[in-house]
Enzyme design. Structure first.
Site, mmCIF file in Angstrom:
data_model
loop_
_atom_site.group_PDB
_atom_site.id
_atom_site.type_symbol
_atom_site.label_atom_id
_atom_site.label_comp_id
_atom_site.label_asym_id
_atom_site.label_seq_id
_atom_site.Cartn_x
_atom_site.Cartn_y
_atom_site.Cartn_z
ATOM 1 N N CYS A 179 14.433 63.322 69.255
ATOM 2 C CA CYS A 179 15.361 63.293 68.111
ATOM 3 C C CYS A 179 15.089 62.127 67.159
ATOM 4 C CB CYS A 179 16.810 63.253 68.606
ATOM 5 S SG CYS A 179 17.109 62.069 69.918
ATOM 6 N N HIS A 217 21.759 59.408 64.626
ATOM 7 C CA HIS A 217 20.931 58.240 64.938
ATOM 8 C C HIS A 217 20.607 57.512 63.629
ATOM 9 C CE1 HIS A 217 20.792 59.731 68.885
ATOM 10 N NE2 HIS A 217 19.541 60.067 69.012
#
Lengths: 348, 348, 348, 348
Positions: free
Chosen positions: A149, A242
């Site tokens: 990710c 993130h």
């Protein structure tokens, strides 16, 4: 309208559930089978999910959770895998050998020399590795992998700069959301009034995967991009999204406005009309305190990298902040976009 | 036992309150006067504090909050200032001109060429600048400054390495606690399920202050250390404790165990017996997921920098994580330790 | 299509901003003027908002922020007020006297004997009080008020039970979200790893307002419902969504399934086709651990009260958990739904 | 100085670890053996703990983790049990039969008719049940139990009121800290920006245990106190400290100042000089927004119930807020205080 039957492996976890939810009304793909852990075998899919199948249409909610073996998925040309790596390692090759197109979110084969690691905007040409893979392994199907990710968020930010200016070296500190660890991944006692400067295996992935993504395909293989990446990964009390603090040195000098223009004009998938592709894979925000996870993770449906704070770096050339939705673009949505690319390439 | 009368300016804010609390049972210093904002003038000190003066002995709790002018503090040889910078700029010189020793946490004079910026373990010799300051400004007192909170945490980590190996360049990403912004500094709506990649003015401080601290005193001035620092500052939902992800390049090659030994053996204040000095200003933790703010901020009473995760950096030489208590070592405790150093040097 | 010009007072705060955002594509109402605090007068509306006007169409984003006086709003038949109470007290009567229909979220006039306090599903008939108000005050316009956010969540839960079974007494403990305090209302330092058992003035509102809402209109006034309410209000680290733990004693015995049926069948606005009215103002969830703020606050677009955990109470008759979105149903959406009701009643 | 050898069962969990830490420098008790789950058998105790044995002296840190069977604990007259209930049910009677004094934090035997459920300040006289227990079960040792954490906080608040005024009924809503669920008890994904209105089995405990505690010993048994308790239990994102919103009806009318005086004067253990007993088991705070978990959980070393917000209740007689440290007074410290009481009673 095409309708390709899809099997989702590991469909009861956080990533697998999101894949199914994102496919609920997909114009090309139709979820026809789901697998999950042993304790869920035979249960109604909606009941096996942590969220009770919220928002999942009846025809999917009523599916029975199967084991991850090829028999239950015989009808599914396309297999999207959200299996844990230790399971994926054994299971995914069985599906590929049996003729399925497997798009996997697991790390197991990301760095295998004959397995494409794909971010559709970045290295669609690497799909040519499928032919190598099928030849070498004597498979009628194949495995394609979705990166880690954090790698995806990072790669969307730097790919257009790499193409335009070259990159000599890159430092990144990631502030990663809890959902990246999956259900049960982080205890609430650990992360209230705290951050944790450790995520097992994550730094290695970020230091290697982008270099494969940005590498060149030739001679039946990928020559990794030749620049150093240094990553520090920190878990923070954020649900989704993130955030990455980057510093990078370019090969050729560039003004800030050239960089901004490069991002703005970068629309590599424009002609393909893929349903899940964001119009702009990179979105730049001018405000001095953006991007922020809660405010920006859902930009472009969670499929873009949102960037801000581009400024000179006293050590390398530029500093910037990048942010992406780890469960959407970084996992479930990334897997689906790869599948759409495969369809667009005639490989489905 | 010595007993030096101390005046605390800005004594009702988060840093000023902590200074007073830390001094409550100090062997050398005795709080004799406190100042605060206009709405608190004349109020009992304990009532003017956000925490109602928790843990403050009666003789301090009963002080009346004064204005920050020299008359109320005539008796106080030592002035510890936690004033906001815009107030400190005007007020502190008045005290210094009137003969007081002022140790300030404000940024106003940190980079003034004739004002010492001090971390006692790092550059006690810079106190010689006091003589220059008094000569130039014709003051009978003086101003000494405590660096920015993130700078202090950072400087303790790198000062022994700078001395042993030299530093060529340094990257740092800080994850800073909310208390660094003071009361009312961060709205709860901003920071739940979120982080904010912006703290006004902070990056500039971290990119300059350590280079003054590590600079050499000569010819009546400080030659800044000659290496580049790049900082990215992010606010995170942690109450106390700034965590910093560092990458650095050394001038001379060093093995990891040499670095660990250098930190372990570094006890520059050992002979001075300062009451607030930690036995070891740097503490290294072996666990792979440490330091963490909640678990480690109170190590050595909040006066040490706690380090962990030392590992090779693919771009520079080494990566590591450093952590310190921003309100203690980074502010209130730092100011007090400087005052103790002044006493030990015979300047009080 | 009707299009009624709307002025929004206090349009830059958290509630006012939400009113404007909810009206952006409203079928009946069109935002034509906005007011805000003095420092924003003359600024472009989008820039005066904390969120930069995210999602607001250009014709609204480009409005200039006016003062809250009638001249700037002459064209606006309908005034929606999100003013702070101390301002609303003076300003709203001026608008009403000048012929505007004012729907207010402020507490100033909620308990005034000739001012309707309205939850459209609960007491639409109280709008008759408008005629009393206009007669007594000699106004051509009028003021109608929206209750306190916690009151609304509570009232939707209990109104159908009050009608069906009567209520003798009621205990409620509220766990209230931070957004209820507005921008700057709660410091992040106060609420991480903490809850605060105090919200100024809140318990009084919850102990009185529902009794006006459930009261009977007759003889030009409202006879308050005759039962006791006890409220305890606690601020918790949740962004949006007030959760309420209720215990209540009914006048007439009822089985749990009668209560569930009463909620399920309660659709008092069904015939009116109001654009913002939820199909079911009360939604019951069967799972033992629901409702939860993050999972359930957006049910029915944030316009419903979500209930769960109905069970016998050893002290009163039943215990249950109710939840609603404090900024939507509890404030901005509530105000808009009242305005829609006024239109449906021919009062606009 | 006495020194009684203590065995701690379940010593690696959150409660067991706290018991050991609290005993590290206890004047009467000395930890001589520890047990834990099978994967820890034979490991060094410090390494088996989640916190690496922080603050534990070497002689305890070096103990080997044993299985929870009597052989390893033959030397330990006193057994403190922090076992999970499903293990405690089988294990604790074996120890009691073998002659050990077992003080247990498990729920298994709390409501058994011949097992004392003890809060030392509240019902020390119930220890007489030990004789009944030994007679009936033919045990040379015995089991005494510590109540549920929320029960203890509650019982300290109401016991003096029960004695002085009687209690007719009581409503309580608890806001419970995460540590009450133990390691791995609450996923971080569940509780950021959220609260959860469900804690399995908790409401039943709070509705029954206080009535046993406040009951009368006679005829070899406990007659439960005859008043109804209604509990609603909610998990909130707080690390330590359960906050409880109470409403209660007294048997005899009391003024607020009588209640305050009753709490203030309540020092039932004063003559016994137990090392862990708080000087005042109930501490009342006057500030309108206290107690708060983070600010008040450590009052009196975490051994007191801190109360505030006493005010009239429109439904019952009074409302108030009570708070206690769930891991200290509510578990580990409660168990130790019972053991101290047993010693003081000559039963050790």
């Amino acid at each position: 309208m095409v309708s390709i039957k899809v099997g989702v492996l590991g469909a009861t976890g956080l990533v697998g559930s999101r894949i199914v939810s994102l496919l609920a009304h997909h114009p090309w793909f139709r979820v026809a089978a789901v697998s999950g852990g042993q304790r869920n075998h035979g249960r109604r899919y909606a009941e096996a999910r942590h969220d009770g199948g919220a928002g999942v249409p009846d025809y999917i909610a009523d599916l029975k959770v199967a084991a991850s073996d090829a028999t239950a998925f015989a009808d599914c040309q396309l297999i999207l895998s959200a299996l844990p790596a230790e399971v994926a390692s054994d299971v995914e090759p069985v599906f590929a050998a049996a003729g399925h197109a497997v798009v996997s979110n697991a790390k197991s084969y990301r760095l295998a020399p004959d397995v494409p690691l794909i971010v559709p905007e970045v290295n669609a040409d690497h799909l040519a590795l499928i032919d190598v893979q099928q030849r070498r392994r004597n498979w009628s199907g194949y495995i394609v992998t979705n990166p880690n990710c954090s790698t995806i968020v990072l790669s969307l930010a730097i790919a257009p700069l790499y193409a335009a200016f070259g990159i000599r070296q890159l430092q990144v500190t990631t502030l990663q959301a809890i959902s990246g660890a999956g259900y049960g991944g982080v205890d609430a006692l650990s992360l209230i009034d705290n951050v944790i400067p450790f995520i097992a295996g994550e730094e290695d992935k970020i230091e290697s995967e982008p270099r494969k993504l940005l590498g060149a395909f030739s001679n039946d293989g990928i020559a990794f991009a030749d620049f150093a990446i240094s990553a520090t990964c920190i878990r923070v009390p954020v649900l989704d999204g993130h955030l990455e603090a980057l510093s990078l040195q370019l090969d050729r000098p560039a003004q800030a406005d050239e960089i901004l223009t490069t991002w703005r004009d970068w629309q590599p998938l424009k002609q393909r009309n893929l349903p899940s592709a964001p119009a702009h894979p990179v979105i730049y925000l001018d405000a001095p305190d953006r991007p922020q996870p809660r405010l920006d993770r859902d930009a472009a449906g969670g499929m873009a990298t949102v960037i801000g704070c581009l400024r000179r770096c006293p050590v390398l050339d530029y500093k910037l902040i990048a942010l992406g939705h780890n469960l959407v673009r970084g996992a479930a949505g990334g897997v689906i976009l790869i599948a759409e690319l495969l369809k667009s390439e005639g490989r489905l």
